[in-house]
Design an enzyme around this catalytic site. Sequence first.
Site, short mmCIF file in Angstrom:
data_model
loop_
_atom_site.label_atom_id
_atom_site.label_comp_id
_atom_site.label_asym_id
_atom_site.label_seq_id
_atom_site.Cartn_x
_atom_site.Cartn_y
_atom_site.Cartn_z
N GLY A 114 -36.04 43.20 -96.60
CA GLY A 114 -34.66 43.17 -97.08
C GLY A 114 -33.95 42.01 -96.43
CG PHE B 220 -30.70 39.55 -91.22
CD1 PHE B 220 -29.92 38.54 -91.74
CD2 PHE B 220 -31.82 39.21 -90.47
CE1 PHE B 220 -30.23 37.20 -91.53
CE2 PHE B 220 -32.16 37.87 -90.25
CZ PHE B 220 -31.36 36.86 -90.79
CG HIS C 91 -31.41 29.94 -82.65
ND1 HIS C 91 -32.23 29.15 -81.89
CD2 HIS C 91 -32.21 30.46 -83.63
CE1 HIS C 91 -33.47 29.17 -82.38
NE2 HIS C 91 -33.48 29.95 -83.44
#
Length: 361
Positions: free
Chosen positions: A250, A252, A270
């Site tokens: 999926g 996030f 990052h």
Amino acid sequence: MAQVPPVRIVQAANFVRNKLHNLTRRMAPAPVQVLEIAGGFINSQVVYASTKLGIPDALSSGPKSAADIATAVNGNPDAVHRLLRAAASIGLFALDSHGRFGLTAMSRTLCSDADDSMRPVVLMLGDPSYWSPWGELTYAIQTGKPSADKVFGKPMWEYLGDNEEFETVFNNAMTALTKLDWPTVAAVYDFTPFDTIVDIGGGQGQLLKLILEAAPNASGILFEQKSVIEQAADFLGECGTLPRCTLECGSFFDTVPLGADLYVMRRVIHDWDDDDAVDILSTIRRSIPDHGTLVVLESVVPEDNSPHFAKTLDLDMLIFAGGRERTEAQFRTLVKRAGFEVSRVIPTISTLSVIEVKPRK
Ligand SMILES: C[S@@+](CC[C@H](N)C(=O)[O-])C[C@H]1O[C@@H](n2cnc3c(N)ncnc32)[C@H](O)[C@@H]1O
């Protein structure tokens, strides 16, 4: 627990190493110093070509002449000799009194079967897909936008998803780097108190595999994009980790697995600018129980002018994904915007720090 030297000792050794490095550099006239830095890409390609051609593997049975190496790697004998001569001059190979080239400590790490093989990392760093966005650094600095978008015509993650060959090169490098710095993380953070551990954006699953080995009573969930999950299934299946680990795919930005007591993210935040990073953290905040823990494994940029890998990696993030490396204060502000607070920042002897984050009460 993994045996690694104390952080303070390694920091002191790095301090001395940096001073000596600067001293060595300053022994040359300033124009030569500039030439050495500006020509750095040449040595990078020398290491890459040697590795890509399989020269370290060809030497694993012992030193060979350039002609024999050329035959083994299917190269032009004169050109192979010139490559080996240049590589030996920077310590990548040894040259014996019979004119044969052999492995050194450095090139031994480039063999496929080396314990902590750097081969996957070198194959990523020298790949045209990796360095061509670097060729457009000027564009990124002028616009503040990732040059990868300009070079690939699409965002980095889309490019990777559409290019299985380079995606595999990239994921193999992430897996090798994770294996390399894992002992430094395991030395400072105890994963055994947790029952369910989710690795968000966990690549092929190397970190989760290592965490589950360190926490034998825990179960794990690897959360990744679909194309990466397929590679993770192969990797974790081969390692025998799958019985204690489930795989979920999926984005996030939409969802992450619900209700685990530990969420881990290594070198994910990052990749993103502040607003996107807050969106990712907010997705986790909606899924994590109030007693849960989030461990963010990232480099922390020092506030002062001391040398740190994070300062160059920061530009890598800019050109590829529009992300950035952050100071501790920036991490604190970022997680606060998503309803978390930093409970501890633990330095390691690698370039990673363990940033432990808890839901804000
Ligand atoms: C720099 S890699 C780090 C991988 C791994 N955590 C490691 O340290 O080796 C970032 C990871 O984020 C994943 N990723 C990027 N966008 C994502 C999304 N929208 N949802 C889930 N994962 C994503 C990528 O597939 C990639 O594996």
